[in-house]
Design a protein around this motif. Structure first.
Motif, short mmCIF file in Angstrom:
data_model
loop_
_atom_site.label_atom_id
_atom_site.label_comp_id
_atom_site.label_asym_id
_atom_site.label_seq_id
_atom_site.Cartn_x
_atom_site.Cartn_y
_atom_site.Cartn_z
N UNK A 303 -38.31 9.56 -19.19
CA UNK A 303 -39.65 9.90 -18.71
C UNK A 303 -40.24 9.27 -17.44
N UNK A 304 -40.08 7.95 -17.21
CA UNK A 304 -40.27 7.18 -15.96
C UNK A 304 -39.66 7.75 -14.78
N UNK A 309 -41.34 7.56 -11.04
CA UNK A 309 -41.83 6.02 -10.87
C UNK A 309 -40.67 5.19 -11.16
N UNK A 310 -39.36 5.51 -11.19
CA UNK A 310 -38.13 4.45 -11.30
C UNK A 310 -36.92 5.15 -10.93
N UNK A 346 -49.12 6.74 -14.18
CA UNK A 346 -49.52 7.88 -14.75
C UNK A 346 -48.84 8.08 -15.94
N UNK A 347 -47.61 7.43 -16.24
CA UNK A 347 -46.71 7.42 -17.44
C UNK A 347 -47.30 6.31 -18.58
N UNK A 348 -48.37 5.82 -18.21
CA UNK A 348 -48.67 4.64 -18.92
C UNK A 348 -49.89 5.08 -20.09
N UNK A 349 -49.57 4.58 -21.19
CA UNK A 349 -50.68 4.97 -22.28
C UNK A 349 -51.38 3.81 -22.80
N UNK A 350 -52.67 3.59 -21.96
CA UNK A 350 -53.52 2.72 -21.82
C UNK A 350 -54.43 2.45 -23.36
N UNK A 351 -54.26 3.57 -24.21
CA UNK A 351 -55.23 3.37 -25.42
C UNK A 351 -54.32 3.38 -26.54
N UNK A 352 -52.99 2.89 -26.28
CA UNK A 352 -51.96 2.63 -27.37
C UNK A 352 -52.49 1.93 -28.57
N UNK A 353 -53.04 0.86 -28.19
CA UNK A 353 -53.41 0.10 -29.49
C UNK A 353 -54.42 0.52 -30.42
N UNK A 354 -55.41 1.22 -29.53
CA UNK A 354 -56.59 1.78 -30.18
C UNK A 354 -56.23 3.00 -30.94
#
Length: 398
Positions: A303-304, A309-310, A346-354
């Protein structure tokens, strides 16, 4: 927040890859007023970062290698672990059991099935791990970190939820900070790590690869590199001979701040590493561990790398010359790196723990609560915000 305080058991293998997301979930569930216990092995009980409120119960972890003659010992350990888990469940009375992969999770999840306690698993990698694969048909839900998961059967799609991979709070706090300024004359700060155990191949290749950069770029390098203890003296000598300033260490406690300062990351493609790179938004050159089970590190990069992004280099192609070529391409203009950083972010999922905690709370509550949570807040395809252009104001509070 849930209206009723409940009990949850988290079960995870003894590595940071399994335990970092487990610790993050434990912290969120505790914040919501629930009681949480951890089942792991001896390695996991000793790993740094475990929240003080989280009691760890050490179970025997049966391992199943390629030699069937050793399976009897593994089966015996799993059965003993299952029996110990059932005793814990009798006193702790969990509403659900959540597995994070690794052999120590197996007996706990088998015990949950036996005791008719709802269970779910979280898969950190882009390939469903052995234990999660074995239990996929038994659990009520499968939480994933990537949109595409290899070895996940189509028949399990309805109970699969994309939540992302929880990361440490100190890393997530950096998400709204801008990418560090990079100009034609400024320093190029490179961070090199090989995961929790280091990686000798990075020690062998990276110093010489950096030395092959064009002189104008090479003169602007500032390197921070994590090395294995047995490699550090030789790496220090290589950087000294190339006249490249480098700070070396076997372990950096302030890794979050070093990631914040970095313009470019070079390292392995473990699930936690990629989750942190995408949380902060840092370009990377990734060298997947070739002996990783089911080649899951290579799958983790998909995905990255597709987003821009990589870059990914297979270890058999990882030479100083190839590394220099890839760095030169990324750092040829100041906006090339910042564009890659934007793509990683933009690949991040900042609400993962929530999202994972919401999914966990949807099991073991009242029937009405289950309908509301699963129906109205299904974590499958959880929304991601788009990052504003570099330097623009952000109004997303994650």
């Amino acid at each position: 927040m849930s209206g009723a305080n409940r009990h949850f058991v988290l079960a995870a293998g003894g590595t940071g890859g399994h335990l970092i997301p487990a610790f993050a979930l434990a912290t969120e569930l505790d914040r919501r007023g629930h009681h949480v216990a951890l089942i792991t092995d001896e390695r996991g009980a000793a790993i740094p970062g475990k929240p003080e409120f989280l009691p760890a119960h050490v179970l025997p972890a049966g391992r199943f290698g390629k030699n069937p003659l050793k399976w009897f010992k593994g089966i015996k350990a799993v059965l003993e672990g299952r029996k110990m888990s059932l005793r814990l469940f009798e006193t702790f009375e969990p509403s659900a059991v959540i597995g994070f992969g690794g052999y120590p999770a197996l007996p706990a999840l088998l015990a949950a099935t036996s005791a008719e306690i709802p269970s779910l698993v979280h898969e950190q990698n882009a390939v469903l791990g052995r234990v999660n694969r074995l239990l996929a048909s038994r659990v009520e839900a499968i939480a994933t970190a990537y949109p595409e998961i290899k070895r996940l059967k189509p028949k399990h799609a309805e109970k699969t939820h994309l939540v992302g991979n929880p990361v440490r709070a100190e890393v997530m706090q950096l998400r709204d900070d801008p990418f560090p300024p990079f100009t034609d004359e400024g320093l190029l700060r490179v961070l090199v790590t090989g995961g929790s155990q280091g990686a000798s191949v990075l020690s062998e290749v990276v110093p010489d690869g950096l030395a092959m950069l064009q002189p104008a770029l090479r003169a602007r390098l500032q390197v921070t590199q994590q090395c294995r203890p047995e490699d550090i003296d030789a790496v220090r000598e290589r950087y000294r001979s190339h006249d490249i300033p480098a700070e070396l260490g076997t372990y950096f406690e302030d890794m979050a701040s070093r990631l914040a300062d970095a313009h470019l990351f070079i390292g392995r493609a473990g699930a936690s590493t990629i989750a942190e790179l995408t949380a902060v938004g840092r370009p990377a050159i990734l060298i997947p561990l070739p002996i990783a089970t089911d080649d899951h590190q290579a799958a983790n990069t998909r995905e990255l790398t597709q987003s821009g992004g990589a870059r990914s280099i297979r270890q058999h192609n990882f030479t100083g010359k190839e590394l220099a070529r890839q760095i030169q391409a990324l750092a040829q203009r100041p906006d090339t790196l910042s564009t890659a950083a934007h793509a990683a972010w933009n690949c991040g999922r900042p609400n993962a723990v929530r999202d994972l905690a919401d999914l966990v709370e949807s099991f073991g509550g009242s029937e009405l609560m289950d309908v509301i949570r699963v129906g109205a807040n299904n974590a499958r395809g959880a929304s991601q915000e788009a990052r504003p252009a570099h330097g623009a104001a952000r109004d997303d509070a994650s």
